[in-house]
Design a protein around this motif. Structure first.
Motif, PDB file in Angstrom:
ATOM      1  N   GLN A 397       0.836  -1.198   0.000  1.00 56.29           N
ATOM      2  CA  GLN A 397       0.000   0.000   0.000  1.00 56.29           C
ATOM      3  C   GLN A 397       0.874   1.254   0.000  1.00 56.29           C
ATOM      4  N   GLY A 398       0.519   2.210  -0.868  1.00 57.50           N
ATOM      5  CA  GLY A 398       1.247   3.470  -0.909  1.00 57.50           C
ATOM      6  C   GLY A 398       0.678   4.476   0.073  1.00 57.50           C
ATOM      7  N   MET A 399       1.530   5.357   0.576  1.00 57.54           N
ATOM      8  CA  MET A 399       1.089   6.394   1.508  1.00 57.54           C
ATOM      9  C   MET A 399       1.870   7.676   1.246  1.00 57.54           C
ATOM     10  N   ASP A 400       1.138   8.786   1.055  1.00 49.31           N
ATOM     11  CA  ASP A 400       1.773  10.092   0.925  1.00 49.31           C
ATOM     12  C   ASP A 400       2.184  10.571   2.308  1.00 49.31           C
ATOM     13  N   VAL A 401       3.422  10.997   2.449  1.00 52.44           N
ATOM     14  CA  VAL A 401       3.921  11.445   3.753  1.00 52.44           C
ATOM     15  C   VAL A 401       4.493  12.853   3.617  1.00 52.44           C
ATOM     16  N   TYR A 402       4.609  13.538   4.739  1.00 52.98           N
ATOM     17  CA  TYR A 402       5.074  14.921   4.705  1.00 52.98           C
ATOM     18  C   TYR A 402       5.481  15.357   6.096  1.00 52.98           C
ATOM     19  N   LYS A 403       6.137  16.519   6.193  1.00 53.66           N
ATOM     20  CA  LYS A 403       6.374  17.179   7.473  1.00 53.66           C
ATOM     21  C   LYS A 403       5.762  18.567   7.391  1.00 53.66           C
ATOM     22  N   LEU A 404       5.236  19.064   8.515  1.00 54.64           N
ATOM     23  CA  LEU A 404       4.659  20.397   8.572  1.00 54.64           C
ATOM     24  C   LEU A 404       4.838  20.936   9.997  1.00 54.64           C
ATOM     25  N   PRO A 405       6.059  21.375  10.325  1.00 53.14           N
ATOM     26  CA  PRO A 405       6.332  21.816  11.702  1.00 53.14           C
ATOM     27  C   PRO A 405       5.579  23.106  12.049  1.00 53.14           C
ATOM     28  N   MET A 406       4.859  23.081  13.162  1.00 54.58           N
ATOM     29  CA  MET A 406       4.086  24.249  13.556  1.00 54.58           C
ATOM     30  C   MET A 406       4.981  25.435  13.868  1.00 54.58           C
ATOM     31  N   THR A 407       6.230  25.161  14.257  1.00 51.15           N
ATOM     32  CA  THR A 407       7.161  26.228  14.603  1.00 51.15           C
ATOM     33  C   THR A 407       7.757  26.915  13.383  1.00 51.15           C
ATOM     34  N   ASP A 408       7.625  26.299  12.211  1.00 53.83           N
ATOM     35  CA  ASP A 408       8.118  26.921  10.975  1.00 53.83           C
ATOM     36  C   ASP A 408       7.446  26.270   9.774  1.00 53.83           C
ATOM     37  N   PRO A 409       6.234  26.713   9.445  1.00 54.04           N
ATOM     38  CA  PRO A 409       5.499  26.111   8.326  1.00 54.04           C
ATOM     39  C   PRO A 409       6.238  26.202   6.988  1.00 54.04           C
ATOM     40  N   SER A 410       7.211  27.139   6.863  1.00 55.76           N
ATOM     41  CA  SER A 410       7.951  27.245   5.604  1.00 55.76           C
ATOM     42  C   SER A 410       8.782  26.000   5.334  1.00 55.76           C
ATOM     43  N   LYS A 411       8.999  25.200   6.376  1.00 57.73           N
ATOM     44  CA  LYS A 411       9.738  23.950   6.210  1.00 57.73           C
ATOM     45  C   LYS A 411       8.825  22.768   5.911  1.00 57.73           C
ATOM     46  N   GLY A 412       7.572  23.045   5.648  1.00 54.53           N
ATOM     47  CA  GLY A 412       6.665  21.977   5.247  1.00 54.53           C
ATOM     48  C   GLY A 412       7.124  21.352   3.939  1.00 54.53           C
ATOM     49  N   SER A 413       6.880  20.059   3.796  1.00 53.65           N
ATOM     50  CA  SER A 413       7.376  19.342   2.612  1.00 53.65           C
ATOM     51  C   SER A 413       6.220  18.902   1.721  1.00 53.65           C
ATOM     52  N   LYS A 414       6.581  18.488   0.538  1.00 53.63           N
ATOM     53  CA  LYS A 414       5.605  18.044  -0.455  1.00 53.63           C
ATOM     54  C   LYS A 414       5.101  16.635  -0.121  1.00 53.63           C
ATOM     55  N   ARG A 415       3.974  16.256  -0.755  1.00 52.78           N
ATOM     56  CA  ARG A 415       3.320  14.991  -0.422  1.00 52.78           C
ATOM     57  C   ARG A 415       3.193  14.110  -1.661  1.00 52.78           C
ATOM     58  N   GLY A 416       3.547  12.852  -1.494  1.00 52.25           N
ATOM     59  CA  GLY A 416       3.303  11.868  -2.540  1.00 52.25           C
ATOM     60  C   GLY A 416       4.331  11.887  -3.660  1.00 52.25           C
ATOM     61  N   GLN A 417       4.010  11.137  -4.719  1.00 50.14           N
ATOM     62  CA  GLN A 417       4.867  11.097  -5.893  1.00 50.14           C
ATOM     63  C   GLN A 417       4.659  12.368  -6.709  1.00 50.14           C
ATOM     64  N   LEU A 418       5.747  12.891  -7.245  1.00 51.13           N
ATOM     65  CA  LEU A 418       5.746  14.225  -7.826  1.00 51.13           C
ATOM     66  C   LEU A 418       6.032  14.205  -9.318  1.00 51.13           C
ATOM     67  N   THR A 419       5.448  15.154 -10.026  1.00 50.98           N
ATOM     68  CA  THR A 419       5.815  15.401 -11.417  1.00 50.98           C
ATOM     69  C   THR A 419       5.992  16.901 -11.596  1.00 50.98           C
ATOM     70  N   LEU A 420       6.820  17.257 -12.562  1.00 52.16           N
ATOM     71  CA  LEU A 420       7.033  18.651 -12.931  1.00 52.16           C
ATOM     72  C   LEU A 420       6.518  18.836 -14.352  1.00 52.16           C
ATOM     73  N   SER A 421       5.582  19.752 -14.535  1.00 45.15           N
ATOM     74  CA  SER A 421       5.002  19.937 -15.863  1.00 45.15           C
ATOM     75  C   SER A 421       4.647  21.395 -16.075  1.00 45.15           C
ATOM     76  N   ARG A 422       4.188  21.701 -17.287  1.00 41.97           N
ATOM     77  CA  ARG A 422       3.728  23.060 -17.583  1.00 41.97           C
ATOM     78  C   ARG A 422       2.199  23.080 -17.561  1.00 41.97           C
ATOM     79  N   ASN A 423       1.654  24.096 -16.955  1.00 43.09           N
ATOM     80  CA  ASN A 423       0.200  24.207 -16.928  1.00 43.09           C
ATOM     81  C   ASN A 423      -0.304  24.899 -18.197  1.00 43.09           C
ATOM     82  N   SER A 424      -1.587  25.199 -18.241  1.00 39.04           N
ATOM     83  CA  SER A 424      -2.183  25.769 -19.449  1.00 39.04           C
ATOM     84  C   SER A 424      -1.653  27.160 -19.755  1.00 39.04           C
TER      85      SER A 424
END
Length: 496
Positions: A397-424
């Motif tokens: 089973q796959g699970m998206d994981v992340y960190k989101l420290p309340m003391t510094d939300p700017s250090k929050g991380s991305k979740r799940g498998q990622l792709t980089l693409s161009r939008n419309s």
């Protein structure tokens, strides 16, 4: 192939030796990514991706695990931890099952691509469920990508400033790639730093004195000669003649190098007297004999960079005259130019070039050198580089994981498998939680199971990193705003 005398098993932070014991039971995949996080107030809104190919070729490609290296690591970590924590069996299985090649996959942005901050730049995952712990074992080495990325980014920011002023004061950007010379070799912490940082600067320019960077570009990026230099004096070659013979020292430079440009540091005693009484009087005829192809480049090397440079150019105008170009700015004769290499950073170069224009001078008159501000006065936090786990698999089973420290939300991380693409709208965006379409993913598979899958030339990389017209004239661009939520959480132009 990776260097035989390098032991990857010893090239990680100590605590990672123990991490294989810490993951949950039945984990079969660890998937992590690297990014340059957004930072409010940062002058850098985009980054140049460069340097991964070097790290892969030098350290990870081929059979990097041997019995000898396993034994060396076993003994070392036993002494280091004073207990048995090293995963000898795990590494031996890699040796037996894969002939010592690493069962991981790396997908990355093509080198040279310019990417807004906050987007994924590369991902790492294990290809064999037995070696889930390997993904983050190599984090230590791969995070060192911060250095070439940061140098290439800073160098390109210099290029934007130079291009803006050159076009405004001359009508073109001809010769732009020679306008910033790398003076940083002696100011870095090691030969490898000089090589990697020097090569990163060569993504944007072809002017350097950092030989190590040229050699790296040859060996790892298929470029026979990536940069160029000219004969130049240093203080020792001038002051060794004695103060009373400074004129003879200058004259020697003109005589020894009659057909090429020559740079002469001229502030050993008094830069203003040297320009007025030696260059502009005693050696004036010798200077005027030279041509654009053999011009004299005078180098100030002390004092306030802006004020000193302005005084020097005014003295030279008094002695040699000036003309006006098609944009209405003044030019010294083609046989005479200046290079300013002292006190140069992104702030001072903008100030100098703006002041020159305010005083009616074209940017064509001046070249620049940069050392520590280009290769050394940076760190991992300059671009807030980070490597984080975003997806795991356990019991199928796959699970998206992340960190989101309340003391510094700017250090929050991305979740799940990622792709980089161009939008419309044509803007780069990172799609999280596996919602991206694989066929639109701009991340390219560059490494798998010990093999390098892409081999970029410096020529290709330079093309990708070229400035656009917007880069030359636009003010610093701001990161975009958050768009999307729920199952389609994603990054737009780098803003989470």
């Amino acid at each position: 192939m990776a260097a035989h005398d390098f032991n990857l098993l010893l090239a990680t932070d100590s605590y990672k030796i123990t991490h294989y014991k810490q993951y949950p039971p039945n984990v079969s995949k660890i998937y992590s990514y690297f990014e340059c996080r957004c930072k409010k107030g940062s002058p850098f809104n985009e980054v140049v991706f460069f340097g991964l190919q070097y790290l892969l070729k030098k350290y990870l490609t081929g059979a990097v695990v041997t019995e000898e290296k396993i034994q060396q690591a076993k003994v070392f970590y036993q002494m280091h931890f004073r207990q048995t924590v090293f995963d000898e069996d795990g590494w031996r299985k890699i040796l037996e099952k894969y002939d010592g090649r690493l069962p991981i996959r790396i997908k990355a942005v093509p080198e040279g691509r310019v990417v807004p901050r906050g987007n994924v730049l590369f991902t790492v995952e294990n290809t064999d469920p037995e070696f889930f712990w390997l993904t983050n074992y190599v984090e230590t080495m791969l995070v060192q990508m911060w250095y070439p990325i940061t140098v290439a980014t800073v160098s390109r920011e210099f290029k934007k400033i130079l291009a803006k002023h050159l076009r405004a004061s001359s009508g073109s950007t001809e010769g732009l790639d020679t306008r910033l010379h790398d003076f940083g070799y002696r100011g870095v912490s090691s030969q490898e730093s000089a090589a990697l940082g020097g090569a990163a600067h060569l993504v944007n320019f072809c002017s350097t004195d950092t030989v190590a960077g040229l050699l790296m570009a040859q060996r790892y990026y298929s470029c026979p000669m990536a940069g160029f230099s000219i004969p130049a004096a240093e203080h020792s070659t001038i002051i060794s003649w004695g103060r009373s013979r400074e004129k003879e020292a200058f004259e020697q430079m003109l005589e020894q190098f009659p057909t090429s440009p020559v740079s002469v540091v001229s502030d050993s005693y008094d830069i203003f007297k040297a320009c007025k009484h030696i260059w502009g009087d005693k050696l004036k005829d010798r200077v005027m004999e030279r041509s654009e192809d053999s011009c004299l480049v005078i180098r100030p090397d002390s004092g306030d960079p802006t004020e000193t440079l302005l005084q020097v150019i005014q003295i030279l105008e008094e002695c040699f005259g000036s003309s006006v170009n098609s944009m209405g700015y003044k030019l010294l004769p083609s046989y005479l130019r200046i290079i300013q290499g002292d006190g140069i950073d992104l702030g001072s170069i903008e100030q100098i070039l703006q002041k020159l224009r305010d005083e009616g001078w074209s940017s064509e008159n001046v070249f620049f050198g940069c050392g520590s501000a280009l290769l050394q006065k940076i760190n991992r936090d300059t671009l807030n580089c980070a490597f984080k786990c975003s997806y795991v698999e356990s019991n199928g089973q796959g699970m998206d994981v992340y960190k989101l420290p309340m003391t510094d939300p700017s250090k929050g991380s991305k979740r799940g498998q990622l792709t980089l693409s161009r939008n419309s709208d044509g803007l780069l965006e990172t799609l999280e939680k596996g919602v991206g379409k694989p066929e639109e993913d701009l991340l390219v598979k560059v490494f798998e199971n010990g093999s390098l899958l892409q081999d970029y030339s410096l020529e290709e990389i330079r093309r990708k990193a070229q400035l656009t017209e917007e880069d030359e004239v636009a003010p610093p661009r701001h990161n975009g705003e958050h768009k999307g939520s729920g199952g389609g959480l994603h990054i737009l132009n780098g803003q989470h």
